[in-house]
Design a protein around this motif. Structure first.
Motif, PDB file in Angstrom:
ATOM      1  N   TYR A  75       9.630  -9.610   4.029  1.00  0.00           N
ATOM      2  CA  TYR A  75       9.983  -8.188   4.099  1.00  0.00           C
ATOM      3  C   TYR A  75      10.670  -7.860   5.416  1.00  0.00           C
ATOM      4  O   TYR A  75      11.691  -7.152   5.435  1.00  0.00           O
ATOM      5  CB  TYR A  75       8.731  -7.327   3.930  1.00  0.00           C
ATOM      6  CG  TYR A  75       9.034  -5.850   3.881  1.00  0.00           C
ATOM      7  CD1 TYR A  75       9.534  -5.256   2.727  1.00  0.00           C
ATOM      8  CD2 TYR A  75       8.848  -5.043   5.003  1.00  0.00           C
ATOM      9  CE1 TYR A  75       9.826  -3.900   2.687  1.00  0.00           C
ATOM     10  CE2 TYR A  75       9.144  -3.691   4.970  1.00  0.00           C
ATOM     11  CZ  TYR A  75       9.632  -3.124   3.807  1.00  0.00           C
ATOM     12  OH  TYR A  75       9.934  -1.782   3.771  1.00  0.00           O
ATOM     13  N   SER A 123      14.127  -9.033   5.372  1.00  0.00           N
ATOM     14  CA  SER A 123      14.970  -8.164   4.529  1.00  0.00           C
ATOM     15  C   SER A 123      15.401  -6.897   5.257  1.00  0.00           C
ATOM     16  O   SER A 123      16.425  -6.304   4.919  1.00  0.00           O
ATOM     17  CB  SER A 123      14.229  -7.797   3.240  1.00  0.00           C
ATOM     18  OG  SER A 123      13.212  -6.829   3.479  1.00  0.00           O
ATOM     19  N   ASP A 136      -0.108 -10.397  -2.846  1.00  0.00           N
ATOM     20  CA  ASP A 136       0.980  -9.933  -3.704  1.00  0.00           C
ATOM     21  C   ASP A 136       0.541 -10.037  -5.164  1.00  0.00           C
ATOM     22  O   ASP A 136       0.493 -11.130  -5.726  1.00  0.00           O
ATOM     23  CB  ASP A 136       2.222 -10.784  -3.441  1.00  0.00           C
ATOM     24  CG  ASP A 136       3.429 -10.317  -4.231  1.00  0.00           C
ATOM     25  OD1 ASP A 136       3.301  -9.326  -4.990  1.00  0.00           O
ATOM     26  OD2 ASP A 136       4.499 -10.939  -4.102  1.00  0.00           O
ATOM     27  N   SER A 192       1.370  -4.366   0.021  1.00  0.00           N
ATOM     28  CA  SER A 192       2.139  -3.217   0.517  1.00  0.00           C
ATOM     29  C   SER A 192       1.376  -2.459   1.597  1.00  0.00           C
ATOM     30  O   SER A 192       1.983  -1.905   2.532  1.00  0.00           O
ATOM     31  CB  SER A 192       2.495  -2.269  -0.633  1.00  0.00           C
ATOM     32  OG  SER A 192       1.322  -1.745  -1.241  1.00  0.00           O
ATOM     33  N   ILE A 225       1.923  -4.548   4.760  1.00  0.00           N
ATOM     34  CA  ILE A 225       3.313  -4.428   5.227  1.00  0.00           C
ATOM     35  C   ILE A 225       3.532  -3.090   5.927  1.00  0.00           C
ATOM     36  O   ILE A 225       4.196  -3.016   6.973  1.00  0.00           O
ATOM     37  CB  ILE A 225       4.285  -4.606   4.049  1.00  0.00           C
ATOM     38  CG1 ILE A 225       4.319  -6.083   3.633  1.00  0.00           C
ATOM     39  CG2 ILE A 225       5.686  -4.120   4.409  1.00  0.00           C
ATOM     40  CD1 ILE A 225       5.135  -6.359   2.382  1.00  0.00           C
TER      41      ILE A 225
END
Length: 374
Positions: A23, A26, A174, A353, A356
């Protein structure tokens, strides 16, 4: 930002933190991962956009000269790379990586993934390690823990300030990687996934399997994880061979992907003596499997007794066997319901999430720190 992650194995960085690293890549950040040399997993980290740098590091050694060399090597890398911030995982990077970053005035966060052997003994190594922890954490922007019990230990021993502490509640999982796979109702099988260490409760699991096997010969008891790891509590090949010859358990070896093994199992077991937050229990719950674990730090964060699994007494093979027998006798629909409750808990409390978001928040705070300093 140029963000450096330092851990004691490339395997751990890839398997436990891959979604976070991907992430951040990205978003356009430059991610550097520092670990001991491991061409296989450093190659995998490179494939997801990370740049890897090897350093010599003995995860369990206590030679101060080697540890100083590790610290100086990490410092050299941080200085040459002009790192903007760092994250450190496990004891050696927590301590010596922190010293390196602090000496360069680079903001850093340490992540205490578990207490480990240092807090399980009371000798000169333990005393020195605790003093080093205290010094290493002084300049940390934050110190992250995976469970509240570990927080309490560090605060009680005055190793960290309360205002530095953040409870991460696991390193995240995940759910897209783990699907609900319902096991064959006619063939019950238990699976313990861990490094083959005595303090993971392997001995108790084998004993519980022996108790149950004569009564339920069709039930399978499996072990999955690496033998011969660098740890004082490592189980020997000879011991494993003796267990296999006894005929109660099956040893499946090590693997890079636990999902097929979880899918083939009815229940995931981990009678460990103490954990941070065990990833294998989260993986089992994410796959909709009932769980059995010791009623101890880390495990009880994942298992709610009677809801998504059972908690047994620590170091008690007979109580472990009792819990396993409840799963053996449980109607299929009840096992399914228990497994679904586990997946719901993972989604609610441990989904990646959530983790993150915390990393992104931490990076913003470290950027603010840099602006204030310079």
């Amino acid at each position: 930002m140029k963000i450096v992650f330092v851990g004691n194995t490339a395997w751990g960085m890839f398997n436990f933190r891959r979604p976070v690293l991907q992430y951040l890549v990205s978003l356009g950040h430059e991610i550097i991962v520092i670990t001991p040399c491991d061409e296989d997993f450093q190659g995998r980290l490179h494939s997801i956009g990370c740049r890897c740098i090897s350093v010599h590091m003995e995860a369990k050694g206590s030679n101060p000269l080697k540890d100083i060399r590790t610290m100086l090597h990490i410092r050299k890398v941080l200085k040459e790379e002009k790192a903007d911030c760092c994250f450190f995982y496990t004891i050696k990077p927590n301590i010596f990586g922190s010293f390196a970053a602090a000496s360069l005035n680079i903001p850093y966060i340490t992540v205490v993934t578990g207490l480990g052997y240092v807090f399980g003994v009371n000798n000169w190594i333990s005393k020195i390690a605790k003093k080093l922890y205290k010094q290493a954490f002084k300049k940390a922007i934050q110190v992250w823990f995976l469970n509240s019990d570990d927080v309490a230990v560090f605060i009680r021993e005055k190793l960290v300030k309360k205002e530095q502490v953040y409870l991460l509640n696991g390193e995240g999982i995940d759910l897209n990687r783990f699907e609900l796979v319902h096991d064959d109702t006619l063939n019950i099988s238990f699976l313990l996934i861990a490094r083959m260490l005595w303090d993971k409760g392997i001995g108790e699991y084998v004993e519980a399997a022996h108790i149950l096997k004569s009564k339920y010969p069709e039930v399978r008891f499996k072990l999955l994880g690496f033998l011969g790891v660098d740890n004082p509590a490592a189980i020997s090949q000879a011991q494993m061979d003796a267990w296999i010859n006894q005929g109660d358990i099956e040893y499946l070896g090590g693997t890079d992907d636990v999902r097929p093994y979880i899918n083939e199992s009815s229940c995931i077991v981990l009678p460990s003596y103490r954990e941070g937050v065990p990833f294998t229990l989260l993986e089992g719950a994410a796959s909709g499997k009932p769980l059995i674990a010791a009623n101890t730090v880390g495990c009880k964060e994942v298992v709610e007794n009677g809801i998504n699994g059972y908690l047994c007494k620590v170091k008690d093979a007979e109580d472990l066997a009792r819990c396993m027998e409840m799963v053996i006798l449980m109607p299929y629909q009840e096992r399914l319901k228990m497994g679904l409750k586990g997946r719901e808990k993972v989604k609610r409390e441990f989904e990646i999430s959530i983790v993150i978001d915390k990393y992104c928040q931490a990076l913003n705070e470290m950027q603010t720190y840099c602006r204030q300093q310079f």
